[in-house]
Every structure is written in C-alpha cells, then in structure tokens.
Design an enzyme around this catalytic site. Structure first.
Site, mmCIF file in Angstrom:
data_model
loop_
_atom_site.group_PDB
_atom_site.id
_atom_site.type_symbol
_atom_site.label_atom_id
_atom_site.label_comp_id
_atom_site.label_asym_id
_atom_site.label_seq_id
_atom_site.Cartn_x
_atom_site.Cartn_y
_atom_site.Cartn_z
ATOM 1 N N LYS A 196 0.823 -1.198 0.000
ATOM 2 C CA LYS A 196 0.000 0.000 0.000
ATOM 3 C C LYS A 196 0.868 1.263 0.000
ATOM 4 C CE LYS A 196 -3.218 -2.106 3.320
ATOM 5 N NZ LYS A 196 -3.719 -2.010 4.691
ATOM 6 N N ASP A 247 14.543 -1.221 1.025
ATOM 7 C CA ASP A 247 15.437 -1.447 2.164
ATOM 8 C C ASP A 247 16.355 -2.632 1.850
ATOM 9 O OD1 ASP A 247 16.661 -1.578 4.596
ATOM 10 O OD2 ASP A 247 14.922 -2.232 5.721
ATOM 11 N N ASP A 298 3.991 3.187 7.055
ATOM 12 C CA ASP A 298 3.216 2.941 8.267
ATOM 13 C C ASP A 298 4.033 2.307 9.383
ATOM 14 O OD1 ASP A 298 3.409 0.355 6.908
ATOM 15 O OD2 ASP A 298 1.983 -0.341 8.400
ATOM 16 N N LYS A 327 16.876 3.177 1.272
ATOM 17 C CA LYS A 327 17.498 3.036 2.601
ATOM 18 C C LYS A 327 18.808 2.296 2.436
ATOM 19 C CE LYS A 327 13.644 3.040 5.864
ATOM 20 N NZ LYS A 327 13.010 2.289 6.962
ATOM 21 N N GLU A 377 7.930 2.362 -5.840
ATOM 22 C CA GLU A 377 7.955 1.986 -4.422
ATOM 23 C C GLU A 377 8.105 3.213 -3.545
ATOM 24 O OE1 GLU A 377 7.394 -0.306 -2.481
ATOM 25 O OE2 GLU A 377 8.189 -2.259 -3.062
ATOM 26 N N ASP A 378 7.558 3.156 -2.336
ATOM 27 C CA ASP A 378 7.826 4.228 -1.379
ATOM 28 C C ASP A 378 9.262 4.142 -0.883
ATOM 29 O OD1 ASP A 378 7.154 1.856 -0.131
ATOM 30 O OD2 ASP A 378 5.990 2.779 1.472
HETATM 31 C C1 PRP Z 1 7.544 -1.923 2.366
HETATM 32 C C2 PRP Z 1 7.814 -1.061 1.141
HETATM 33 C C3 PRP Z 1 8.411 -2.035 0.164
HETATM 34 C C4 PRP Z 1 9.163 -2.977 1.076
HETATM 35 C C5 PRP Z 1 10.621 -2.600 1.066
HETATM 36 O O1 PRP Z 1 6.342 -2.585 2.202
HETATM 37 O O2 PRP Z 1 6.627 -0.489 0.640
HETATM 38 O O3 PRP Z 1 7.424 -2.728 -0.576
HETATM 39 O O4 PRP Z 1 8.642 -2.836 2.396
HETATM 40 O O5 PRP Z 1 11.365 -3.446 1.898
HETATM 41 P P1 PRP Z 1 12.497 -4.409 1.349
HETATM 42 O O6 PRP Z 1 13.346 -3.645 0.383
HETATM 43 O O7 PRP Z 1 13.259 -4.766 2.617
HETATM 44 O O8 PRP Z 1 11.857 -5.615 0.736
HETATM 45 P P2 PRP Z 1 5.531 -3.254 3.415
HETATM 46 O O9 PRP Z 1 5.791 -4.739 3.413
HETATM 47 O O10 PRP Z 1 5.848 -2.534 4.688
HETATM 48 O O11 PRP Z 1 4.022 -3.067 3.001
HETATM 49 P P3 PRP Z 1 3.176 -1.708 2.784
HETATM 50 O O12 PRP Z 1 3.702 -1.042 1.535
HETATM 51 O O13 PRP Z 1 1.778 -2.189 2.603
HETATM 52 O O14 PRP Z 1 3.356 -0.837 4.018
#
Ligand code: PRP
Length: 183
Positions: A45, A105, A161, A133, A101-102
């Site tokens: 999301k 990481d 979030d 990040k 993507e937001d």
């Molecule tokens: C977050 C973000 C990416 C992911 C990045 O999603 O939006 O999709 O984590 O992390 P990574 O590079 O370590 O894989 P999240 O799972 O928190 O879901 P959301 O977008 O619904 O908050």
C-alpha cells in the site's frame, strides 16, 4: 498536520521537499519515456501517495496499475518469503514498465517483483523509489530513479506505516523506538 496522540520523533522530509523531488523525478521520466508505452506499477500500500503525486507531474501518456505482495519472516522485517496477494490487471508484454515503491530497504521485495514481472516479457523494467534506505541491502537492485538516500531509521508518513498507523501524514518522519505505538 500532526496526528494527536501519536509521538513522532522528528520530521525527516517536509511536504515541500517531497513535492519538489517528485517533480524532478517526473520530469526525468517524462523525457526518458517519450513515445514509449509506459505502465507505472505501484506497489501497495505504501506507494499510493507517491504514485498519485508522481503521475500528476508526468507530462506524457501513461497507464497505471497496482500490485500487492506480503512478506513473511522475521516480524516487521521484510527479509522473509514474499507472496503475491494482488496481481496486475494490465498485460505488460512488450510494454515499458516502471515499478514504483515508497522505499527500498533489503531489496528483497523488489527483486521478487522484478523476477515475476520479467517472465511476462515487458519491453523494459525500471524502478522508481522515493527513498533508498542504505546499509541493509540483501539484493542488488538497480534503482533507476530514486528521490532520497536515507539510513536505517524507522520512517512513517506519506504512505509509510507503523502497524498501519501514520500513512496519512503528509510529511515523512522518524519514529523513536521508545515512542512507537504498540498494538
Ligand atoms: C515496504 C515497502 C516495500 C518494502 C521494502 O512494504 O513499501 O514494498 O517494504 O522493503 P524491502 O526492500 O526490505 O523488501 P511493506 O511490506 O511494509 O508493506 P506496505 O507497503 O503495505 O506498508
């Protein structure tokens, strides 16, 4: 805007800073994808706010779609197994796609997405993340477009979030560990 009753440590990116960087990214995308069949894919999301602002600054025709995945593994860490929970509606074969993507990481989410989307034979796949990040990358992701490079603070707001809270903050803030809301 401040959400009453929730403790935020520090504002990391103000709405004006986000808006001007989003505009810059949109300008680059508009130039790079002229005359191309562009599909922007928002990852639910967290990316919805970024997608909504980004596309309104892009000056070329495009299509948007959304995909959703879940990660399983180490608690709030995303370093686990990833599973597709909502698929695209668009056929991306032969089209130029940008995954939006937001934040990135570990890169595990994106590497999974790139892997499954590549099988559908798009003409190209690039990635646009508002935040990269640093310091915890486990998968080598080519970040073609990114807004800001930040460290390992826990960020909330502008789509991000903590236990589903704070997504609607119009700025990006860091949560102090001791002040994180527990559910
Ligand atoms: C977050 C973000 C990416 C992911 C990045 O999603 O939006 O999709 O984590 O992390 P990574 O590079 O370590 O894989 P999240 O799972 O928190 O879901 P959301 O977008 O619904 O908050």
């Amino acid at each position: 805007m401040q959400i009453t009753g929730h403790e935020i440590n520090r504002i990391v990116l103000k709405r004006g800073e986000i808006a001007s960087r989003v505009k810059e990214l949109a300008t680059r995308i508009s130039l790079d994808y002229q005359d191309k069949d562009l599909v922007l894919i928002g990852v639910l999301k967290g990316a919805v706010f970024f997608v909504a602002d980004l596309i309104r600054e892009i000056s070329i025709p495009l299509t948007i779609d959304f995909i959703s995945i879940s990660s399983y593994g180490q608690d709030t860490d995303t370093a686990g197994v990833v599973k597709l929970t909502k698929d695209l509606e668009e056929d991306i074969k032969g089209r130029h796609i940008i995954i939006v993507e937001d934040f990135v990481d570990t890169g595990i989410t994106l590497s999974y997405l790139i892997e499954i989307l590549r099988l559908r034979q798009p003409a190209s796949i690039e990635v646009c993340a508002l935040i990269s990040k640093t310091g915890n990358r486990k998968s080598d992701i080519p970040l073609d477009y990114y807004g800001f490079e930040l460290g390992q603070e826990y960020l909330v707001g502008y789509g991000m979030d903590y236990n589903e809270d704070y997504r609607n903050l119009p700025y990006i803030a860091a949560l102090e560990p001791g002040k994180q809301k527990t559910t």
